[in-house]
Design a protein around this motif. Structure first.
Motif, mmCIF file in Angstrom:
data_model
loop_
_atom_site.group_PDB
_atom_site.id
_atom_site.type_symbol
_atom_site.label_atom_id
_atom_site.label_comp_id
_atom_site.label_asym_id
_atom_site.label_seq_id
_atom_site.Cartn_x
_atom_site.Cartn_y
_atom_site.Cartn_z
ATOM 1 N N ALA A 12 74.495 34.890 64.754
ATOM 2 C CA ALA A 12 73.656 33.780 64.680
ATOM 3 C C ALA A 12 73.438 32.691 65.461
ATOM 4 O O ALA A 12 72.157 32.940 65.799
ATOM 5 N N ARG A 13 73.555 33.023 66.593
ATOM 6 C CA ARG A 13 72.947 33.154 68.020
ATOM 7 C C ARG A 13 72.075 34.420 68.299
ATOM 8 O O ARG A 13 70.936 33.441 68.877
ATOM 9 N N VAL A 18 66.159 34.401 67.828
ATOM 10 C CA VAL A 18 64.871 35.010 67.272
ATOM 11 C C VAL A 18 64.204 34.106 67.017
ATOM 12 O O VAL A 18 62.784 33.871 67.469
ATOM 13 N N GLU A 19 64.973 32.986 66.392
ATOM 14 C CA GLU A 19 63.903 32.001 65.559
ATOM 15 C C GLU A 19 63.195 31.355 66.622
ATOM 16 O O GLU A 19 62.275 30.420 66.484
ATOM 17 N N LEU A 21 61.900 32.408 69.497
ATOM 18 C CA LEU A 21 60.835 33.487 70.071
ATOM 19 C C LEU A 21 59.626 32.783 69.865
ATOM 20 O O LEU A 21 58.306 32.595 71.198
ATOM 21 N N PRO A 22 58.895 32.384 68.679
ATOM 22 C CA PRO A 22 57.086 32.307 68.437
ATOM 23 C C PRO A 22 57.029 30.773 69.141
ATOM 24 O O PRO A 22 55.497 30.248 69.932
ATOM 25 N N TYR A 23 58.136 29.349 69.040
ATOM 26 C CA TYR A 23 57.759 28.393 70.052
ATOM 27 C C TYR A 23 57.689 29.062 71.539
ATOM 28 O O TYR A 23 57.326 27.745 71.989
ATOM 29 N N LEU A 24 58.742 29.750 72.251
ATOM 30 C CA LEU A 24 58.987 29.911 73.133
ATOM 31 C C LEU A 24 57.334 30.066 74.380
ATOM 32 O O LEU A 24 56.935 29.708 75.186
ATOM 33 N N GLN A 25 56.989 31.170 73.156
ATOM 34 C CA GLN A 25 55.770 32.142 73.663
ATOM 35 C C GLN A 25 54.975 31.220 73.424
ATOM 36 O O GLN A 25 54.031 30.865 74.440
ATOM 37 N N ARG A 26 54.551 30.332 72.426
ATOM 38 C CA ARG A 26 53.680 29.128 72.070
ATOM 39 C C ARG A 26 53.377 28.172 73.320
ATOM 40 O O ARG A 26 52.163 27.497 73.863
ATOM 41 N N TYR A 27 55.126 27.632 73.839
ATOM 42 C CA TYR A 27 54.625 26.501 74.307
ATOM 43 C C TYR A 27 54.373 26.535 76.057
ATOM 44 O O TYR A 27 54.795 26.215 76.628
ATOM 45 N N ILE A 276 61.869 21.128 68.719
ATOM 46 C CA ILE A 276 60.723 22.735 68.769
ATOM 47 C C ILE A 276 60.722 22.942 68.803
ATOM 48 O O ILE A 276 59.984 24.285 68.432
ATOM 49 N N PHE A 277 62.410 24.124 68.791
ATOM 50 C CA PHE A 277 62.445 25.755 68.546
ATOM 51 C C PHE A 277 62.739 26.119 67.303
ATOM 52 O O PHE A 277 63.250 27.237 67.171
ATOM 53 N N THR A 278 63.126 25.002 66.295
ATOM 54 C CA THR A 278 63.493 25.244 64.960
ATOM 55 C C THR A 278 62.623 25.455 63.927
ATOM 56 O O THR A 278 61.811 24.601 64.202
ATOM 57 N N LYS A 279 61.947 25.407 62.611
ATOM 58 C CA LYS A 279 61.452 25.144 61.611
ATOM 59 C C LYS A 279 61.631 23.812 61.110
ATOM 60 O O LYS A 279 61.262 22.893 60.503
ATOM 61 N N ALA A 280 63.120 23.387 60.422
ATOM 62 C CA ALA A 280 63.726 22.392 60.492
ATOM 63 C C ALA A 280 63.132 20.936 61.114
ATOM 64 O O ALA A 280 62.618 20.475 60.431
ATOM 65 N N GLY A 281 62.989 20.677 62.213
ATOM 66 C CA GLY A 281 62.709 19.600 62.791
ATOM 67 C C GLY A 281 63.754 18.605 63.473
ATOM 68 O O GLY A 281 64.723 19.427 62.119
ATOM 69 N N ALA A 282 63.390 17.444 63.092
ATOM 70 C CA ALA A 282 64.780 16.742 63.234
ATOM 71 C C ALA A 282 64.369 15.005 63.854
ATOM 72 O O ALA A 282 65.459 14.464 63.733
#
Length: 289
Positions: A12-13, A18-19, A21-27, A276-282
């Motif tokens: 799970a970690r 992996v989830e 990753l695209p945010y790390l690349q974007r920011y 920042i790093f998940t699709k769900a947001g907070a």
């Protein structure tokens, strides 16, 4: 073929990374301005989580700038000295005695506490105020009531912030500015953070406070707003009170070039990372449209 089966918790970690990753690349290389509210500084666990989040952002190539508030702490210090607190439209009336206490609490006590929290998590932070390096030149807030030494940013010189960020440091900024005549001004921390976000060309502005975000009339979180939608919600009474100036800060930021502004509950563990790093947001994200 192996019979090895990874621990589900470890798997799970890995999936979480992996989830992200695209945010790390974007920011990568982006600037995030994070306003940490006085009410969000609830307890030791919340402070530790906040510091961990900020250090992690720096470690993955994002440049965080922290701007902190301190209203409750200033109120407590004034009460201890027998100085009465007065407010007009949510702003503290700041005479000379109040300004002296406010600067002591903001630039001394709270600013250095946050620096120490970040250091404890392995980060390198530098505590400054808007007075350092001509960072924020302020002018007195115009109001039908005299608010004393309450100011608003007139100019933001980002050179000191740029230097610190490039050197691998995390700037921690107290919301105190100086006028062209040398007068010290107390500045609303949301307003200060918004002005710094615009001036630095920040990708994100985060307002960490003690509410989940903007709620509808059924107390459900509104996760995505635009300026026209905010205007509608103000007209029908869904948005009122202290949320109005926070959202105005968000609107000013996105209209000033910030990609998005987010109102988050700073008491929720790692809420900023979830946003920042998940699709769900907070929290509640405000974008131009």
């Amino acid at each position: 073929m192996t019979d090895y089966a990874p621990d589900p918790a470890l798997l799970a970690r890995a999936e979480t990374l992996v989830e992200a990753l695209p945010y790390l690349q974007r920011y990568a290389g982006a600037t995030f301005v994070v306003k940490y509210g006085g009410h969000a500084m609830g307890d030791a666990d919340a402070a530790e989580d906040f510091a961990e989040d900020v250090v992690l952002l720096k470690a993955v190539g994002i440049n965080p700038i922290v701007v902190h508030g301190g209203g409750p702490q200033i109120g407590a210090a004034l009460k201890a000295q027998g100085i009465e607190s007065r407010f007009v439209d949510g702003l503290r009336v700041t005479d000379a005695a109040t300004m002296k206490v406010a600067e002591m609490v903001l630039s001394g006590q709270i600013n250095k506490e946050i620096v120490s929290w970040i250091a404890a998590e392995g980060g390198r932070a530098v505590g400054i105020s808007g007075k350092d390096g001509h960072l924020v030149t302020a002018t007195k807030v115009r109001s039908e009531h005299d608010l004393g030494f309450v100011g608003e940013p007139d100019d933001v010189d980002t050179r000191l912030l740029d230097t610190l960020s490039t050197a691998g440091m995390i700037p921690v900024v107290a919301p105190v500015g100086v006028g062209a005549d040398g007068q010290t001004y107390n500045i609303n921390a949301d307003t200060m953070a918004g002005a710094i976000a615009i001036a630095t060309g920040a990708e994100r502005l985060f307002l960490l406070t003690d509410v989940p975000g903007v709620l509808d009339k059924d107390k459900r979180l509104l996760s995505d707003l635009t300026p026209p939608k905010i205007a509608d919600l103000k007209r029908d009474g869904t948005i009122y009170g202290g949320m109005i100036p926070k959202l105005q800060t968000c609107i000013d930021a996105v209209q000033g070039g910030v990609d998005a502004a987010v109102i988050l509950d700073g008491r929720v563990p790692h809420a900023m990372l979830i946003e920042i790093f998940t699709k769900a947001g907070a929290g509640t994200l405000v974008r131009r449209g």
